[in-house]
Design a protein around this motif. Structure first.
Motif, short mmCIF file in Angstrom:
data_model
loop_
_atom_site.label_atom_id
_atom_site.label_comp_id
_atom_site.label_asym_id
_atom_site.label_seq_id
_atom_site.Cartn_x
_atom_site.Cartn_y
_atom_site.Cartn_z
N UNK A 171 -11.70 -7.04 -40.79
CA UNK A 171 -11.59 -5.23 -39.59
C UNK A 171 -12.93 -4.49 -40.48
N UNK A 172 -12.85 -3.64 -39.49
CA UNK A 172 -13.93 -1.78 -39.99
C UNK A 172 -13.94 -1.96 -41.30
N UNK A 173 -12.54 -1.59 -42.01
CA UNK A 173 -13.23 -1.61 -43.60
C UNK A 173 -12.91 -2.11 -44.53
N UNK A 174 -13.05 -3.74 -44.02
CA UNK A 174 -14.27 -4.79 -44.91
C UNK A 174 -15.64 -4.64 -44.15
N UNK A 175 -15.95 -4.21 -42.99
CA UNK A 175 -17.74 -3.96 -43.43
C UNK A 175 -17.77 -3.14 -44.22
N UNK A 176 -17.41 -2.07 -44.41
CA UNK A 176 -18.16 -0.93 -44.52
C UNK A 176 -17.68 -1.21 -45.93
N UNK A 177 -16.81 -1.70 -47.33
CA UNK A 177 -16.92 -2.52 -48.80
C UNK A 177 -18.28 -3.06 -48.22
N UNK A 178 -18.61 -4.38 -47.42
CA UNK A 178 -20.17 -4.79 -47.60
C UNK A 178 -21.24 -4.32 -47.09
N UNK A 179 -20.71 -3.10 -47.15
CA UNK A 179 -22.18 -1.92 -46.83
C UNK A 179 -22.92 -1.45 -47.62
N UNK A 180 -21.75 -2.14 -49.27
CA UNK A 180 -21.69 -1.83 -50.53
C UNK A 180 -22.43 -2.97 -51.22
N UNK A 181 -22.98 -4.17 -50.88
CA UNK A 181 -23.13 -5.66 -51.61
C UNK A 181 -24.82 -5.62 -51.75
N UNK A 204 -15.95 -0.80 -32.39
CA UNK A 204 -16.59 0.85 -32.86
C UNK A 204 -16.60 1.13 -34.43
N UNK A 205 -15.52 0.77 -34.87
CA UNK A 205 -15.66 0.83 -36.62
C UNK A 205 -16.54 0.16 -37.06
N UNK A 206 -16.77 -1.06 -36.80
CA UNK A 206 -17.50 -2.29 -38.17
C UNK A 206 -18.91 -1.47 -37.48
N UNK A 207 -19.15 -1.23 -36.07
CA UNK A 207 -20.88 -0.58 -36.13
C UNK A 207 -20.68 0.83 -36.98
N UNK A 208 -19.81 1.67 -35.99
CA UNK A 208 -19.95 2.88 -36.89
C UNK A 208 -20.21 3.03 -38.82
N UNK A 209 -19.23 1.71 -39.22
CA UNK A 209 -19.61 1.36 -40.78
C UNK A 209 -21.26 0.96 -41.23
#
Length: 609
Positions: A171-181, A204-209
């Motif tokens: 989900x978008x929250x997983x994408x947002x977390x991974x962007x910091x790796x 929309x959420x994954x792209x936005x993150x």
């Protein structure tokens, strides 16, 4: 800083060594390595510069010019190129390591001698089995490599919600977390193109993150429709696309500001038609990128990787320097890495090839970060294996054992003949055809018809042991006699796909994979003819690349012995459940019409799905 971040510090960042590079260029300090008498393939200017010297310090280029004598000290290694070409290390802009049947480490071992020094991998295969934890495992293995392996965070798990059930979800929250790796470079291919056009909150959420993190959004628009749906998809944010097969596909993407990624994999031959946009229509070459998406182990070991793609592009009429640009600088610029990779110029990582013939891209030696990695096709460095934990194994959960009756197709009603929908495999392309066929019934069932190249296909749910088996028909493999192949590599949800002419062999193949924890197996006349074990998530082998390649060759030989003439039938087999590429696919939910994104009955005019 976590352990993964520590492992990325294998070379000094540019900002921390810029002063040293200046001192080398000025002659105040000595270089670590100097290449003399080279023909410099300059992808920025699009030319070959004769009689060039190149100096390297701290794993980065410090000087590229006519005479590097002033950079040579008593401890400097000096390499005489003797008029050979110095070419930037090749980049694969989009691929999935799991499709190679091997781990990231073994993939690197296979491709380094072929000149690949940078890869952009999308581990959405393991994500569909193990979720975010699986992505993290492959990310950590990627950042430990001696070449550049960046990871695109999977965006669509499952790829088509409502049309399939994967083993996990992202989900978008997983994408947002991974962007910091540390090793994440962007968002992996956004396959749910109807979801983007419809402003689906997950898409929309994954792209936005991703965009908030300042990273690149990968695209995947698999429809031939270049109308309103295409424009809506582009407006949603994807920045590239590798699903084009026609010249008009490449043109449409570039005109909309996307990068057209042209792929040549083991089974997908999409470069020749699309490159005409450059060779015939004269479009700006800066917006075209070469990639593989994907290569299996046999191709990697025996035929090559990005070097194979570049040679193919040259054969289509591109100048060698232009083809190399599309596999180096264009890729680097697209991912915002032009100050790090993609060219032989000061400040960049010293990833380069020594090439004796440019047109045939004959690679004599491969260097990464200033270190010689391979010579004359042989790897010179040892790559330590990555230890996958127990949670990444034993992932094939089938309610079994499966009997032959589970692969039987009941006839609808008391009829002697039925009209069935048929998945038609297309040689060397990812899309399938949506066909129909008249089939005779027998004893209340609808059997395969090998004489007309109609085989059974079944999808066995393998994540939750639900016992679900979806049965349908497929054409294009050309199998003769009693045979079957089963695989737990089944993009994208990676259930188990079984294709065969005989239900008994299908049961044998399916039960064999459940027994060993995944892979691909071929049976003929009740005997196991070939097996590639893939215990890691049912997707990857833990053996050496050359061992897996030999087994993969045996698999191909077994398929050919049973009448299959497809160029790369295993890769075709693995995509039969990919419900985001038209036209007709199979999933755990039934038979899917990808052009309308709905489940359709197996029999035309019937109710049986």
């Amino acid at each position: 800083m976590d352990m993964a971040a520590d492992r990325t510090q294998t070379m000094t960042a540019f900002v921390d060594c810029a002063a040293e590079l200046v001192d080398v260029a000025m002659g105040r300090s000595a270089a670590d390595l100097v290449i003399r008498n080279a023909r410099w393939v300059n992808v920025h200017s699009g030319e070959v510069v004769e009689a060039t010297d190149i100096a390297v310090r701290q794993g980065r280029f410090a000087y590229c010019g006519p005479d590097a004598t002033h950079t040579i000290g008593p401890d400097t290694e000096v390499l005489d190129a003797a008029g050979r070409y110095v070419v930037p290390g090749l980049c694969d802009a989009h691929m999935h390591v799991e499709s190679g049947m091997i781990t990231v480490t073994e993939f690197c071992r296979a491709v380094i001698p072929h000149g690949t020094t940078s890869m952009f991998i999308d581990p959405h295969e393991i994500a569909n089995v193990l979720g975010l934890a699986g992505v993290r495992l492959m990310h950590d293995e990627a950042v430990a490599q001696p070449i550049n392996v960046w990871v695109q965070m999977p965006s669509c798990v499952p790829s088509a919600p409502g049309l399939e059930m994967a083993g996990a979800s992202i989900g978008p929250e997983d994408v947002a977390e991974a962007m910091g790796w540390p090793g994440i470079i962007g968002l992996g291919e956004v396959m749910n193109f109807p979801g983007v056009a419809a402003n689906d909150p997950t898409m929309v959420g994954g792209i936005a993150a991703t965009l908030r993190a300042g990273k690149t959004v990968g695209g995947h628009y698999a429809s031939p429709d270049l109308g309103r749906a295409f424009h809506g998809y582009v407006a949603g944010g994807p920045q590239d696309d590798h699903e084009g097969t026609r010249m008009e596909d490449a043109i449409a993407r570039v005109r909309q500001g996307m990068k057209a990624m042209l792929r040549l994999g083991s089974a997908w031959y999409d470069v020749a038609e699309q490159i005409r946009a450059v060779t015939e229509r004269g479009l700006d070459l800066r917006n075209f990128i070469l990639c593989t998406d994907d290569s299996h182990s046999g191709t990697l070991v025996h035929d090559g990787h990005m070097d194979r793609v570049v040679r193919h592009a040259i054969a289509q009429g591109l100048k060698p320097v232009t083809a190399i640009q599309m596999a180096t600088l264009n890729t680097a610029e697209h991912f915002g890495l032009e100050r790090e990779i993609g060219s032989v110029t000061p400040g960049r990582r010293a990833d380069f090839l020594i090439v004796s013939d440019l047109a045939s891209l004959t690679i004599d030696a491969v260097y990464a970060r200033g270190r010689r990695m391979a010579e004359d096709g042989k790897l010179l460095v040892d790559l330590a294996p990555f230890a996958y934990p127990d949670m990444a194994r034993n992932t094939v959960h089938v309610a079994g054992p499966l009997t032959a009756e589970r692969f039987a197709v009941p006839a609808p009603g008391n009829t002697a003949q039925v009209t069935a929908r048929l998945i038609g495999v297309v040689e060397n392309q990812a899309p399938t055809q949506s066909l129909t066929v008249e089939l005779d019934t027998r004893d209340g069932y609808v059997p395969a018809d090998p004489a007309r190249d109609v085989a059974h296909i079944a999808l066995v749910e393998r994540h939750r042991a639900t016992g679900q088996v979806t049965n349908a028909f497929v054409s294009g493999f050309g199998y003769t006699g009693a045979c079957a192949m089963a695989s737990t590599v089944a993009h994208d949800s990676h259930h188990m796909i079984v294709v065969g002419t005989d239900r008994d062999n299908m049961a044998l193949a399916a039960n064999r994979l459940a027994e060993i924890g995944g892979g691909v197996v071929f049976y003929a006349d009740g005997e196991e003819k070939a097996l590639v074990e893939m215990p890691i998530a049912g997707l990857m082998s833990d053996q050496r690349a050359e061992v897996v390649a030999e087994k993969a060759q045996g698999l191909m030989a077994a398929m050919r012995a049973s009448g299959c003439t497809l160029n790369n039938a295993y890769m075709q087999h693995s995509l039969l459940a990919l419900v985001v590429i038209p036209a007709l696919r199979i999933s755990d939910q039934g038979l899917i019409d990808v052009e309308t994104f709905r489940k359709v009955p197996l029999f035309v005019g019937g109710e049986t799905g």
